[in-house]
Design a protein around this motif. Structure first.
Motif, PDB file in Angstrom:
ATOM      1  N   UNK A  30       0.821  -1.220   0.000  1.00  0.00           N
ATOM      2  CA  UNK A  30       0.000   0.000   0.000  1.00  0.00           C
ATOM      3  C   UNK A  30       0.857   1.273   0.000  1.00  0.00           C
ATOM      4  N   UNK A  31       2.108   1.148   0.362  1.00  0.00           N
ATOM      5  CA  UNK A  31       3.015   2.291   0.438  1.00  0.00           C
ATOM      6  C   UNK A  31       3.459   2.764  -0.945  1.00  0.00           C
ATOM      7  N   UNK A  32       3.393   1.892  -1.925  1.00  0.00           N
ATOM      8  CA  UNK A  32       3.842   2.246  -3.272  1.00  0.00           C
ATOM      9  C   UNK A  32       2.881   3.192  -3.963  1.00  0.00           C
ATOM     10  N   UNK A  33       3.055   3.312  -5.247  1.00  0.00           N
ATOM     11  CA  UNK A  33       2.150   4.133  -6.055  1.00  0.00           C
ATOM     12  C   UNK A  33       1.296   3.206  -6.909  1.00  0.00           C
ATOM     13  N   UNK A  34      -0.011   3.289  -6.848  1.00  0.00           N
ATOM     14  CA  UNK A  34      -0.826   4.277  -6.132  1.00  0.00           C
ATOM     15  C   UNK A  34      -0.783   4.037  -4.616  1.00  0.00           C
ATOM     16  N   UNK A  35      -0.763   5.133  -3.884  1.00  0.00           N
ATOM     17  CA  UNK A  35      -0.642   5.129  -2.432  1.00  0.00           C
ATOM     18  C   UNK A  35      -1.996   4.915  -1.786  1.00  0.00           C
TER      19      UNK A  35
ATOM     20  N   UNK B  75       4.392  19.811   5.521  1.00  0.00           N
ATOM     21  CA  UNK B  75       3.017  19.838   6.030  1.00  0.00           C
ATOM     22  C   UNK B  75       2.634  18.439   6.527  1.00  0.00           C
ATOM     23  N   UNK B  76       1.679  18.370   7.428  1.00  0.00           N
ATOM     24  CA  UNK B  76       1.209  17.075   7.898  1.00  0.00           C
ATOM     25  C   UNK B  76       0.702  16.225   6.738  1.00  0.00           C
ATOM     26  N   UNK B  77       1.046  14.958   6.764  1.00  0.00           N
ATOM     27  CA  UNK B  77       0.569  13.949   5.805  1.00  0.00           C
ATOM     28  C   UNK B  77       0.956  14.264   4.354  1.00  0.00           C
ATOM     29  N   UNK B  78       1.937  15.087   4.139  1.00  0.00           N
ATOM     30  CA  UNK B  78       2.233  15.536   2.776  1.00  0.00           C
ATOM     31  C   UNK B  78       3.059  14.555   1.967  1.00  0.00           C
ATOM     32  N   UNK B  79       3.619  13.516   2.572  1.00  0.00           N
ATOM     33  CA  UNK B  79       4.377  12.565   1.781  1.00  0.00           C
ATOM     34  C   UNK B  79       3.499  11.408   1.302  1.00  0.00           C
ATOM     35  N   UNK B  80       2.182  11.656   1.313  1.00  0.00           N
ATOM     36  CA  UNK B  80       1.224  10.721   0.738  1.00  0.00           C
ATOM     37  C   UNK B  80       0.902  11.150  -0.676  1.00  0.00           C
ATOM     38  N   UNK B  81      -0.214  10.712  -1.177  1.00  0.00           N
ATOM     39  CA  UNK B  81      -0.599  11.038  -2.554  1.00  0.00           C
ATOM     40  C   UNK B  81      -0.956  12.508  -2.704  1.00  0.00           C
ATOM     41  N   UNK B  82      -1.776  13.007  -1.841  1.00  0.00           N
ATOM     42  CA  UNK B  82      -2.200  14.399  -1.891  1.00  0.00           C
ATOM     43  C   UNK B  82      -2.807  14.741  -0.558  1.00  0.00           C
TER      44      UNK B  82
END
Length: 155
Positions: free
Chosen positions: A36-41, A126-133
């Motif tokens: 789940x960590x890959x892309x798509x996240x 920013x918080x949670x910014x290393x996710x998809x969006x």
């Protein structure tokens, strides 16, 4: 009655927007052990960590980054940490908290780019910014909410 409801609503908006003294929350995962960590996240299944939690961050980085970044200095206790997304040449995606220079936030990625193991690196604060969006509230939204509450209470 209406006045107390507006006051509570205003307080809730402020608490949702302003998080004084908090640190950055980042996704922490490795696509080799969590697809789940890959892309798509798929952020619903990924753990968020407080980048100021040294035990969580240092232990994870030692486990997953040490083999990848031999000779690179990371895990500096007390240093400001930001969210990073790193993609290796083999396609593994790492989402981690790493140190970076607050005045030139891409410094760590520039250093990592010199490694033959790294294909891509990005950093954000920013918080949670290393996710998809992510969505983030702004100070202007907080001011607008306060002003609207003031006008409502005035009448």
């Amino acid at each position: 009655m209406a006045r107390s409801a507006v006051t509570l609503l205003s307080l809730a908006v402020l608490l949702a927007i302003v998080k004084l003294g908090s640190s950055t929350m980042c996704y922490q995962c490795n696509s080799q052990s969590q697809t789940e960590c890959g892309d798509p996240f798929k952020k619903e299944k990924i753990r968020l960590v407080d980048c100021n939690n040294e035990a969580d961050v240092l232990g994870y980085n030692n486990q997953y980054l040490r083999p990848l970044l031999a000779g690179f200095s990371y895990n500096i206790a007390g240093a400001t940490k930001y969210c990073h997304k790193i993609v290796t040449q083999t396609g593994t995606v790492l989402r981690v908290c790493l140190e970076d220079n607050p005045s030139a936030m891409n410094t760590t990625c520039q250093l990592l780019a010199k490694s033959q193991n790294i294909k891509h690196c990005s950093v954000c604060d920013k918080d949670n910014c290393n996710g998809a969006g992510s969505l983030s509230a702004s100070l202007s939204l907080a001011v607008a909410a306060l002003f609207a509450s003031y006008l409502f209470l005035k009448h």
